[in-house]
Design a protein around this motif. Structure first.
Motif, short mmCIF file in Angstrom:
data_model
loop_
_atom_site.label_atom_id
_atom_site.label_comp_id
_atom_site.label_asym_id
_atom_site.label_seq_id
_atom_site.Cartn_x
_atom_site.Cartn_y
_atom_site.Cartn_z
N LYS A 182 50.37 39.13 29.86
CA LYS A 182 51.12 38.81 28.64
C LYS A 182 52.04 40.00 28.30
CE LYS A 182 50.09 37.21 23.98
NZ LYS A 182 49.05 36.86 23.01
N GLY A 200 46.33 40.63 19.89
CA GLY A 200 45.14 40.72 19.05
C GLY A 200 44.60 42.14 19.00
N GLU A 203 33.59 40.19 19.99
CA GLU A 203 34.41 40.94 20.96
C GLU A 203 33.53 41.76 21.91
OE1 GLU A 203 36.86 41.60 23.00
OE2 GLU A 203 38.49 42.09 21.60
N ARG A 260 48.39 37.00 38.04
CA ARG A 260 47.49 36.80 36.90
C ARG A 260 48.05 35.73 35.96
NH1 ARG A 260 42.43 36.80 34.92
NH2 ARG A 260 41.83 38.74 33.88
N ASN A 302 37.47 43.48 35.08
CA ASN A 302 38.79 42.83 34.97
C ASN A 302 39.66 43.20 36.16
OD1 ASN A 302 37.52 43.05 32.36
ND2 ASN A 302 39.41 42.22 31.52
N TYR A 306 31.67 31.75 27.45
CA TYR A 306 32.03 32.00 28.85
C TYR A 306 31.01 32.94 29.51
CZ TYR A 306 34.39 34.47 32.67
OH TYR A 306 34.68 35.06 33.89
N ARG A 345 38.81 37.65 18.69
CA ARG A 345 37.70 36.78 19.08
C ARG A 345 36.57 36.85 18.07
NH1 ARG A 345 38.46 38.29 25.45
NH2 ARG A 345 40.56 37.41 25.44
N SER A 397 30.71 38.25 36.39
CA SER A 397 31.74 38.94 35.61
C SER A 397 31.17 40.07 34.77
CB SER A 397 32.40 37.90 34.69
OG SER A 397 33.11 38.56 33.67
N SER A 398 31.98 41.10 34.59
CA SER A 398 31.58 42.20 33.71
C SER A 398 31.44 41.73 32.26
CB SER A 398 32.60 43.33 33.78
OG SER A 398 33.90 42.84 33.52
N VAL A 421 45.66 39.42 28.79
CA VAL A 421 46.44 40.40 28.04
C VAL A 421 47.39 41.24 28.89
CG1 VAL A 421 44.82 42.37 27.94
CG2 VAL A 421 46.30 41.85 25.99
N ARG A 429 39.08 48.18 28.76
CA ARG A 429 38.72 47.47 29.97
C ARG A 429 38.90 48.37 31.19
NH1 ARG A 429 36.87 44.68 26.71
NH2 ARG A 429 37.00 42.42 26.43
N SER A 455 37.94 30.28 32.87
CA SER A 455 37.76 31.74 32.91
C SER A 455 38.35 32.47 31.72
CB SER A 455 38.37 32.29 34.20
OG SER A 455 39.77 32.07 34.18
O1 G4F Z 1 42.85 39.80 29.25
P1 G4F Z 1 41.72 39.27 28.48
O2 G4F Z 1 41.85 37.89 27.95
O3 G4F Z 1 40.45 39.41 29.44
P2 G4F Z 1 38.85 39.41 29.14
O4 G4F Z 1 38.53 38.70 27.91
O5 G4F Z 1 38.39 40.82 29.26
O6 G4F Z 1 38.31 38.55 30.36
C1 G4F Z 1 38.82 38.68 31.69
O7 G4F Z 1 38.04 39.59 32.43
C2 G4F Z 1 36.68 39.20 32.65
C3 G4F Z 1 36.02 40.29 33.47
O8 G4F Z 1 35.43 41.23 32.58
C4 G4F Z 1 36.63 37.86 33.36
F1 G4F Z 1 35.35 37.48 33.53
C5 G4F Z 1 37.36 36.82 32.53
O9 G4F Z 1 37.37 35.58 33.23
C6 G4F Z 1 38.80 37.29 32.32
O10 G4F Z 1 39.42 37.34 33.57
O11 G4F Z 1 41.38 40.22 27.26
C7 G4F Z 1 41.15 41.60 27.43
C8 G4F Z 1 41.06 42.27 26.06
C9 G4F Z 1 40.09 41.57 25.09
O12 G4F Z 1 39.32 42.54 24.46
C10 G4F Z 1 41.00 40.89 24.08
O13 G4F Z 1 40.43 40.76 22.78
O14 G4F Z 1 42.34 42.19 25.45
C11 G4F Z 1 42.17 41.83 24.08
N1 G4F Z 1 43.42 41.24 23.62
C12 G4F Z 1 44.22 41.75 22.63
N2 G4F Z 1 45.26 40.94 22.43
C13 G4F Z 1 43.98 40.08 24.05
C14 G4F Z 1 45.14 39.90 23.29
N3 G4F Z 1 43.59 39.21 25.00
C15 G4F Z 1 44.39 38.13 25.24
N4 G4F Z 1 44.05 37.26 26.23
N5 G4F Z 1 45.53 37.90 24.50
C16 G4F Z 1 45.94 38.75 23.51
O15 G4F Z 1 46.95 38.53 22.88
#
Ligand code: G4F
Length: 329
Positions: A196, A215, A285, A188, A182, A153, A282, A129-130, A193, A221, A88
């Protein structure tokens, strides 16, 4: 007259959603059969509190294979099946696209086919998923918005999403997709993010960590609480007819907003502790997710109890308590 206890199978039971859904269904009197991939490290923290519950059973099964699906479906004759198993993590899917497609896409096909052949009357929930909306700039996104997936994904989720409709119409199966935006919580995974950020804020506050590397802070979101979202999953399987639903709060916030809010609650200065690391960006994005949950509101009567503020506070307080408990050990 005593009614028969319902049986639900949950794939991905050790995940955030699997654990909250197990809590919900056990409270409602279900027998819950949780499916977990076998790993040498146990990784069952989120469901350890369920081990003594006589209505909870854990079985092994990987979405890479289907032999166990036939065996488990025939053994338990489930009333409801919730497919929450997936690779995921969106960023990870760029590095491991084939494995992601096999678990998150083909795994759903294996399961749907096993259900069709063994228990076609069972009700099926698919964790769509969205992310499937990808970089489609049209907002708010609803059940009719075009899918423009922007990661391996999301492509795998679109494959599964289309299969659900295909099996529903083609074989008259009760199969639904929940297009969940999300959803986060104290349970979690620590590399997403929100967690984190809340974990780092707690650790920085306690002097256990100095820096947080992130990042893209501009991405937006629609963040809700996983506890609210598992109720929507259950509601989808209690209707007269199967359908697909967007589950969202209807509000969007940037990662930067979330970060500043949590650091504000913690009394920390973002500029002193946060740095940008390009490795968390990514290749493709998803810039903006904002859901329109009108259909779920009107047809399921579902409403989220948490907004981003309550969610972030819940997560930060939980992480602070976890880190304090660790320090006192
Ligand atoms: O928390 P994220 O990794 O979630 P993402 O990619 O939105 O996906 C989650 O939600 C989806 C539902 O829409 C699910 F299907 C999926 O399985 C998962 O649960 O990242 C959220 C945002 C992204 O835009 C990412 O580029 O946060 C940004 N971001 C910025 N810095 C980061 C970071 N994401 C992560 N994981 N780590 C960072 O350091």
């Amino acid at each position: 007259m005593k009614t028969k206890k319902k049986t639900a199978i949950i794939t991905g039971v050790t995940g955030q959603d699997g654990s909250y859904l197990s809590d919900l269904l056990l409270k409602k009197g279900y027998k819950v059969v949780g499916i977990k991939r076998r790993t040498s490290l146990i990784c069952t923290d989120r469901i350890d509190h369920l081990y003594d519950n006589e209505n909870f059973v854990l079985e092994y099964g990987s979405m890479h294979a289907s032999d166990w699906m036939y065996r488990i479906l025939l053994k338990y004759k489930p009333d409801e099946i919730y497919n929450l198993a997936a690779q995921s993590h969106v960023r990870v899917s760029f590095d491991n696209p084939v494995e992601t497609a096999d678990i998150t896409g083909m795994g759903t096909l294996r399961l749907l086919e096993a259900i069709r052949q063994t228990c076609p009357g069972a009700k099926f929930y698919q964790a769509s998923s969205s992310e499937m909306f990808g970089d489609n700039p049209e907002v708010p996104q609803n059940e009719k918005t075009a899918l423009m997936p922007a990661s391996p994904y999301a492509c795998a989720k679109v494959f599964s999403h289309n299969l659900v409709r295909n099996y529903r119409i083609g074989y008259n199966m009760y199969a639904c997709s929940g297009i969940l935006f999300n959803h986060e919580s104290p349970r979690r995974g620590e590399t997403f993010v929100t967690r984190k950020i809340t974990k780092a804020a707690a650790r920085i506050k306690l002097g256990l960590q100095e820096k947080l590397y992130l990042g893209n802070l501009e991405a937006k979101r629609d963040w809700g609480h996983a506890k609210d979202y598992v109720e929507a999953m259950w509601l989808m399987l209690q209707q007269d007819t199967p359908d697909d639903y967007v589950i969202a709060t209807g509000q969007t916030h940037s990662v930067e907003n979330f970060l500043y809010f949590v650091f504000g609650v913690a009394g920390l200065n973002v500029d002193h502790h946060v740095e940008i690391d390009p490795k968390f960006f990514r290749p493709h994005e998803v810039p903006l997710l904002l859901g329109d949950p009108t259909k779920a509101f009107t047809k399921l009567g579902w409403r989220p109890k948490y907004d981003m503020v309550k969610l972030a506070e819940d997560m930060y307080e939980s992480d602070l308590a976890i880190e304090l408990a660790r320090m006192q050990k």
